[in-house]
Design an enzyme around this catalytic site. Structure first.
Site, short mmCIF file in Angstrom:
data_model
loop_
_atom_site.label_atom_id
_atom_site.label_comp_id
_atom_site.label_asym_id
_atom_site.label_seq_id
_atom_site.Cartn_x
_atom_site.Cartn_y
_atom_site.Cartn_z
N LYS A 129 -44.86 8.49 43.02
CA LYS A 129 -45.73 8.43 41.78
C LYS A 129 -43.13 7.72 41.00
O LYS A 129 -42.93 7.80 42.38
CB LYS A 129 -44.66 9.60 40.78
CG LYS A 129 -45.14 9.60 39.16
CD LYS A 129 -46.49 9.56 38.60
CE LYS A 129 -46.52 10.09 37.68
NZ LYS A 129 -47.68 9.59 36.90
N ASP A 169 -48.90 5.08 33.68
CA ASP A 169 -48.65 5.78 33.60
C ASP A 169 -47.68 6.12 32.06
O ASP A 169 -48.38 5.17 31.14
CB ASP A 169 -47.80 7.26 34.44
CG ASP A 169 -47.90 8.93 33.83
OD1 ASP A 169 -48.93 9.10 34.38
OD2 ASP A 169 -46.62 8.95 33.27
P1 NDP Z 1 -49.92 7.22 27.05
O1 NDP Z 1 -48.65 6.57 26.78
O2 NDP Z 1 -51.09 6.50 26.43
O3 NDP Z 1 -50.18 8.19 25.90
C1 NDP Z 1 -49.11 9.37 25.97
C2 NDP Z 1 -49.74 9.82 24.15
O4 NDP Z 1 -48.78 11.27 24.03
C3 NDP Z 1 -49.18 9.27 23.27
O5 NDP Z 1 -50.13 8.90 22.12
C4 NDP Z 1 -47.61 9.85 23.10
O6 NDP Z 1 -47.37 9.72 21.18
C5 NDP Z 1 -48.34 10.99 22.94
N1 NDP Z 1 -46.71 12.38 23.09
C6 NDP Z 1 -46.45 12.08 23.28
N2 NDP Z 1 -45.51 13.35 23.76
C7 NDP Z 1 -46.03 14.29 22.62
C8 NDP Z 1 -46.01 15.29 22.45
N3 NDP Z 1 -45.00 16.02 23.01
N4 NDP Z 1 -47.10 16.30 21.35
C9 NDP Z 1 -47.68 15.03 21.37
N5 NDP Z 1 -48.16 14.14 21.63
C10 NDP Z 1 -46.92 12.93 22.28
O7 NDP Z 1 -50.07 7.99 28.04
P2 NDP Z 1 -51.43 8.57 28.98
O8 NDP Z 1 -52.27 8.65 27.53
O9 NDP Z 1 -52.35 7.83 30.17
O10 NDP Z 1 -50.70 10.03 29.33
C11 NDP Z 1 -50.97 10.64 28.79
C12 NDP Z 1 -50.56 12.39 29.89
O11 NDP Z 1 -51.98 12.10 30.89
C13 NDP Z 1 -49.64 12.25 30.60
O12 NDP Z 1 -48.71 13.45 30.71
C14 NDP Z 1 -49.89 11.58 32.72
O13 NDP Z 1 -49.12 11.42 33.39
C15 NDP Z 1 -51.18 11.74 32.04
N6 NDP Z 1 -51.93 10.94 32.95
C16 NDP Z 1 -52.58 10.12 33.03
C17 NDP Z 1 -52.87 9.58 33.44
C18 NDP Z 1 -53.55 7.64 32.89
O14 NDP Z 1 -54.57 7.31 33.47
N7 NDP Z 1 -53.19 7.01 32.62
C19 NDP Z 1 -53.85 9.64 35.27
C20 NDP Z 1 -53.62 10.98 35.43
C21 NDP Z 1 -52.95 12.16 34.36
P3 NDP Z 1 -45.65 8.71 21.05
O15 NDP Z 1 -46.53 7.05 20.58
O16 NDP Z 1 -45.63 9.58 19.80
O17 NDP Z 1 -44.90 8.66 21.82
#
Ligand code: NDP
Length: 449
Positions: A129, A169
């Site tokens: 990572k 990510d």
């Molecule tokens: P993105 O950056 O696309 O989205 C993250 C989202 O979470 C945004 O809407 C962000 O809002 C929101 N967010 C961040 N912090 C908080 C919080 N404390 N409470 C509520 N919402 C919050 O990331 P991903 O969707 O790609 O990833 C999300 C999770 O999934 C992570 O943990 C990542 O490691 C995991 N993951 C992702 C994969 C992938 O293929 N993308 C694969 C496996 C796991 P804001 O815009 O305000 O920051």
């Protein structure tokens, strides 16, 4: 969660002494070691070979300076990281995260979790990572490009299609992957599959964008069917986040007939009792990188509330934390249980605190750990690597079918491993045991490294 086996206690103690300032990493190690006790007891040869001491220590950690110029010509300096944790079963594989909260503890916990997740997919991928404390929010496209180019100038020394293949990510989506890929190609004069999550015109895979969210729902569907003879149909569903994982989890949940009533971002959450209109969400989040609060301007019957954790007070059947680590704490778990939740499956990495997980398990709530239920993203990255090696592309249906099959297999391997060790229904233990067994065998076969 506690560790009772003396050998594992000793290993954990060493990790605490070496890295006392890394709470996220220590949490991840506790969670894994506490579930592996029966395996360690069955296999004394692992202790003799110092297997666990080696497993908790990354093979390599790289930290580097990323200097870049902002639009005002001012020099900015961020920190870049790549943790190459374990390559026993394949090249290191795992995403890059750009977020101000990024530090070595977070990257190490993510890389450690990734080892087991990648093993569970059945594909030959080791765990790694990386990322940076760079905040993409509010930056212009040109600033993002300059940052990505500087980041890759250094990272390019350590990665390669057969060595280490990063992906996206949090904060690293299609735009960033494009800039990173372009810079690697320029430096190395080589067009190869050194990143996944690429655009479709330069080696990306169909369905990669949707894969984590879709995969989560394939897992949930199988889990409900086997463990509760039920399905997602008509289930009131709450999903945190509104990024890549959350949006496509919501899309597949709706396709399966679930009613998705809430989404969030780091400022607050929306509640739409009529069911979220995903076209509106996509237009806001993917179309113009806006805030989730803007939803209520288009759908005035919906509500917006400040404080994202309030989302867990909404009554629901299914809760899918898909935002970030430690977003669902003990009191949130209690609220969900009081309101009748039946299933919690993690789309994000380690979104539930350890005590929240313990409470779900004690209360008989079906619980799926992210390393199993969100493995669809990295599985499809593995499929992207296959396609790059073959210099060939599968169509969307072919990729989606493979993803579906992989998620169903992950569920069954996880479920069966837990059952084999007398912990039927404990998918956390099952995922760690199933993922670990393959890694352990490969490490034993390769000697003391
Ligand atoms: P993105 O950056 O696309 O989205 C993250 C989202 O979470 C945004 O809407 C962000 O809002 C929101 N967010 C961040 N912090 C908080 C919080 N404390 N409470 C509520 N919402 C919050 O990331 P991903 O969707 O790609 O990833 C999300 C999770 O999934 C992570 O943990 C990542 O490691 C995991 N993951 C992702 C994969 C992938 O293929 N993308 C694969 C496996 C796991 P804001 O815009 O305000 O920051």
């Amino acid at each position: 969660m506690s560790i009772k086996n003396p050998y594992l206690q000793k290993v954990y103690q060493q990790v605490c002494e070496r890295d006392p300032q890394q709470p996220e990493f220590l949490n991840a190690v506790t969670e894994v070691l506490s579930t592996l006790e029966p395996v360690i007891e069955k296999h004394p040869e692992f202790e003799a070979a110092g297997l666990m001491e080696r497993l908790v220590e990354p093979e390599r950690m790289i930290q580097f300076r990323v200097a870049w110029q902002d639009d005002n010509g001012k020099t900015q300096v961020n920190r870049g990281y790549r943790v190459q944790f374990n390559s026993a079963i394949g090249p290191y594989k795992g995403g890059l995260r750009f977020h101000p909260s990024v530090n070595l503890s977070i990257i190490k916990f993510l890389a450690f979790e990734q080892i087991f997740k990648n093993s569970l997919t059945g594909l030959p991928m080791g765990g790694g990572k990386g990322g940076s404390d760079f905040d993409p929010k509010g930056k212009s496209d040109a600033e993002i490009m300059r940052f990505c180019q500087s980041f890759m100038t250094e990272l390019s020394r350590y990665i390669g299609a057969e060595t280490d293949v990063p992906a996206g990510d949090i904060g690293v989506g299609g735009r960033e992957i494009g800039y990173l890929f372009g810079q690697y190609k320029r430096i190395k004069n080589e067009f190869s599959g050194i990143l996944t999550g690429k655009g479709l015109t330069y080696g990306g895979s169909l369905v990669r964008t949707q894969a984590t969210g879709y995969g989560l729902l394939y897992f949930v569907q199988e889990m409900l069917s086997v463990m509760a003879q039920d399905s997602p149909k008509d289930k009131v569903t709450v999903i945190s986040g509104s990024g890549n994982v959350a949006i496509y989890a919501a899309e597949k949940a709706q396709e399966m007939g679930a009613k998705v009533v809430a989404l969030s971002d780091s400022n607050g959450y929306i509640y739409d009792p009529n069911g979220i209109d995903l076209h509106v969400v996509k237009e806001i989040k993917e179309g113009r990188r806006g805030r989730i609060s803007e939803y209520v301007k288009t759908v005035p019957s919906a509500e917006y509330h400040e404080q994202c954790r309030g989302i867990w007070s909404i009554p629901c059947d299914i809760a899918l934390p898909c935002a970030t680590q430690n977003e669902l704490l003990l009191e949130d778990a209690q609220k969900l249980i009081d309101n009748g939740v039946k299933l919690v499956a993690e789309g994000a990495n380690m979104p539930c605190s350890l005590d929240a997980i313990a409470l779900f398990q004690q209360s008989g709530i079906l619980y799926a750990p992210g390393k199993a239920s969100n493995a669809g993203g990295v599985a499809t990255s593995g499929l992207e690597m296959c396609q790059n090696s073959m210099k060939y592309s599968w169509n969307a249906q072919e990729v989606d079918e493979k993803l579906h099959e992989i998620m169903v297999n992950i569920f069954h391997n996880t479920y069966d491993a837990a059952k084999e060790y007398g912990m039927e229904g404990n998918l956390l233990a099952g995922a760690n045991i199933a993922g670990f067994t393959k890694i352990a065998q490969a490490m034993m076969a390769q000697g003391i490294l």
